[in-house]
Design a protein around this motif. Structure first.
Motif, short mmCIF file in Angstrom:
data_model
loop_
_atom_site.label_atom_id
_atom_site.label_comp_id
_atom_site.label_asym_id
_atom_site.label_seq_id
_atom_site.Cartn_x
_atom_site.Cartn_y
_atom_site.Cartn_z
N SER A 205 0.83 -1.21 0.00
CA SER A 205 0.00 0.00 0.00
C SER A 205 0.86 1.25 0.00
N MET B 46 -5.09 3.20 1.34
CA MET B 46 -5.52 2.52 2.56
C MET B 46 -6.51 3.40 3.30
N THR C 251 -8.05 4.97 6.51
CA THR C 251 -7.45 5.29 7.81
C THR C 251 -8.50 5.63 8.86
N GLN C 252 -9.79 5.51 8.51
CA GLN C 252 -10.86 5.75 9.46
C GLN C 252 -11.91 4.65 9.33
N ASN C 253 -12.65 4.41 10.40
CA ASN C 253 -13.73 3.44 10.36
C ASN C 253 -14.95 4.08 9.71
N ASN D 190 -10.47 1.14 9.27
CA ASN D 190 -9.06 1.48 9.35
C ASN D 190 -8.19 0.27 9.00
N GLY D 191 -7.33 0.43 7.99
CA GLY D 191 -6.46 -0.65 7.54
C GLY D 191 -6.91 -1.34 6.27
N GLN E 296 -7.41 -2.04 2.51
CA GLN E 296 -6.57 -1.63 1.40
C GLN E 296 -7.31 -1.73 0.07
#
Length: 254
Positions: free
Chosen positions: A126, A195, A197-199, A208-209, A211
């Motif tokens: 990523s 990617m 980076t927030q829910n 979050n996470g 990709q």
């Protein structure tokens, strides 16, 4: 579970799992739960005056687990040098040679080994050198100038001055933000790895996470023709950017 283990003519047992052995794996104290307050975690001591009935029930079930097994032997990392560094980091024994080892892994470090961006390790990463990636696939890089905002509103003159001199703060939380943390422009290209980076929507696994890759960049109608054809820097923010996530629970509907 309790109903499934009930015996006809006998009352239900008090245990949550009806004496079935249950094993929980993982580090449950490492990260707070998503989509809820940290105090609602089942490992957080409950407060009857503050917590809901469900929160107290989660805590009660968690307290039924009485045996904890702590794994101390590293089995995942096989590289001896990296293994040694992780042990030093865990116990706060980081040495100068550990820092030098980390610095040698920086792509732009002249002393680091030559990076092969064609390998699968980099093609599927990523975080990748954008300019090298773009030249490999033949896509043009475009630069989007940032428009700083707070809670969806443009910065006032006072906030712009504060950001330029010492940083600004969020209007709701009051959290300070340094101008060094904000990029003036962001480089984009089709095929670029991204990617979340927030829910955004945890039920759809957009969290979050997560990709994915950029599959399309739709320019603003007011974007000058020269920018569309020649210039790398956009005059307007893109109308929208299409991203295809590698994994999500969302399904296309007609």
């Amino acid at each position: 579970m309790v109903k499934a283990k009930m015996v006809k003519g006998q009352p239900a047992k008090n245990e949550s799992f009806s004496r079935i052995n249950v094993i929980l794996c993982g580090d449950f104290h490492q990260l707070p739960p998503v989509a809820m307050s940290p105090t609602q975690a089942f490992y957080f001591p409950s407060n009857p005056e503050r917590d809901s009935a469900k929160s107290q029930l989660r805590r009660a079930i968690y307290m039924e687990f009485t045996i904890v097994v702590i794994l101390k032997e590293q089995m995942h990392v096989t590289d001896p040098e990296w293994h040694r560094f992780l042990e030093h980091l865990c116990y706060g024994w980081v040495e100068e040679k550990d820092i030098e080892m980390l610095q040698s892994l920086i792509v732009t470090n002249k002393k680091s080994l030559l990076t092969d961006f064609q390998s699968s390790l980099w093609n599927n990463a990523s975080l990748v050198a954008l300019h090298q990636f773009s030249s490999d696939i033949g896509n043009r890089i475009i630069a989007c100038r940032a428009e700083d905002m707070i809670k969806g509103e443009p910065l006032t003159i006072q906030e712009q001055y504060r950001l330029a001199t010492q940083g600004t703060s969020d209007r709701e939380t009051g959290k300070q933000c340094s101008n060094q943390d904000l990029l003036e422009s962001i480089d984009l290209t089709v095929g670029m790895k991204v990617m979340v980076t927030q829910n955004v929507e945890t039920n759809l696994d957009i969290a979050n996470g997560t990709q994915g890759s950029i599959v399309g960049i739709i320019l603003h109608p007011d974007e000058p023709i020269s920018s569309r054809e020649m210039g790398p820097e956009l005059q307007c923010l893109p109308l929208y950017i299409l991203v295809k996530l590698d994994q999500t629970w969302a399904q296309a509907t007609s």
